[in-house]
Enzyme design. Structure first.
Site, mmCIF file in Angstrom:
data_model
loop_
_atom_site.group_PDB
_atom_site.id
_atom_site.type_symbol
_atom_site.label_atom_id
_atom_site.label_comp_id
_atom_site.label_asym_id
_atom_site.label_seq_id
_atom_site.Cartn_x
_atom_site.Cartn_y
_atom_site.Cartn_z
ATOM 1 C CD GLU A 145 49.602 49.140 41.310
ATOM 2 O OE1 GLU A 145 50.703 49.648 41.017
ATOM 3 O OE2 GLU A 145 49.485 48.139 42.057
ATOM 4 C CB SER B 148 46.189 38.110 45.270
ATOM 5 O OG SER B 148 47.357 38.662 45.844
#
Length: 316
Positions: A130, A226
């Site tokens: 991201e 994650s």
């Protein structure tokens, strides 16, 4: 803590709207185009989800350059840089964009602040996909800030026109500490109109905070890559709890239950509920059969797939 052995389930947990949208895009692409379809990077950071899609003929690649010319290519929920989009266009790829709308919002903010001539201070982890995507929207004007120490060490005059943005899956508390340093250090600082940390990350961290004082052990279901799942474990540990990340039930160690009466369970925003169910079943086998739920919020957000896949209006 005393009493019967118990599992305390935090809600909300598991899949967020952005992850559901990304997975739905692949489902629809497989239905309409057939296998194989290609996905740049992991569609979401969960090994179970990735394996299930691989079983159905999805091929995950590290770069858009690995996708055959003209093939269907899905951009992951974490978003991509403009250069990736240009590369895909040059190869004639049939692109389906699964970027989470909340990440797309950060990209839009990055472009706006860059147009205003501000130096962008991007709070996040440099190696996360991201952050790589957001950085790519204004690479010549962006500095990645990972820690409070990084914020303190920024070699910029105090009156530099700066703006901060954040990765959407960070720890709320840790991010606040970094932003506080930036606010103290710079006189011309701007930030996003609304918090960049997504509602799902906030809710899942709030769920951990709400149950941690009642638990001898906190288990967070989520993959080792994650970010939002790891942040949940960190939140629990910061509050003094024993906490472990559990990618799936095969990674659960029964020794963790020694001395534990109440076990808190939650799951990151990219972890399917089936993985939670399997862990709860294993805990029941080991004597923790009493399950209670603690809800801190109700999530009713829905992000729709692109109109070209659904035939509906393309409105999140």
């Amino acid at each position: 803590m005393s009493g019967a052995k118990q599992v305390l389930l935090a809600e909300p947990r598991s899949l967020c709207a952005g992850v559901r949208r990304a997975m739905a895009i692949i489902d629809l692409a497989l239905e309409q185009h057939g296998a194989p379809i290609y996905v740049r990077k992991e569609i979401v950071h969960n090994h179970y989800v990735v394996r299930e899609f691989q079983r159905r003929g999805v091929r995950f690649v590290d770069s858009e350059q690995e996708v055959p010319e003209g093939a269907v290519c899905v951009f992951s929920a974490h978003g991509v840089s403009p250069q990736v989009r240009r590369n895909a266009d040059e190869r004639g790829l049939d692109v389906l964009d699964a970027t989470c709308p909340l990440v797309a919002k950060v990209h839009q903010e990055a472009r706006r602040f860059a147009r205003d001539g501000r130096t962008l201070l991007l709070v996040g982890h440099a190696d996360h996909e991201e952050v790589e995507g957001t950085f790519g929207h204004a690479p010549d004007q962006t500095i990645i800030v990972e820690t409070v120490a990084d914020a303190e060490a920024l070699d910029l005059p105090l009156d530099t026109p700066v703006a901060y943005l954040t990765q959407t899956t960070l720890s709320v508390d840790e991010t606040k500490d970094i932003i506080a340093v930036l606010q103290r250090r710079f006189t011309d600082l701007r930030g996003p109109a609304t918090d960049d940390i997504c509602y799902a990350s906030q809710n899942r961290q709030d769920g951990i905070r709400a149950i941690v004082d009642r638990c001898d052990l906190v288990l967070v279901v989520g993959s080792t890559n994650s970010s939002n799942s790891i942040r949940m474990v960190e939140v629990a540990r910061r509050l003094g709890a024993r906490a472990e990340l559990v990618p799936d039930v095969t990674h659960f160690d029964p020794e963790w239950l020694v001395g534990a009466t109440t076990v808190g369970v939650s799951a990151g925003a990219s972890a399917p509920e089936i993985l939670v169910d399997e862990l709860v079943e294993r805990l029941a086998e080991l004597g923790h059969a009493d399950v209670a739920v603690h809800r801190v919020a109700t999530e009713d957000v829905v992000f729709s797939p692109p109109a070209r896949l659904t035939g509906a209006a393309d409105v999140p």
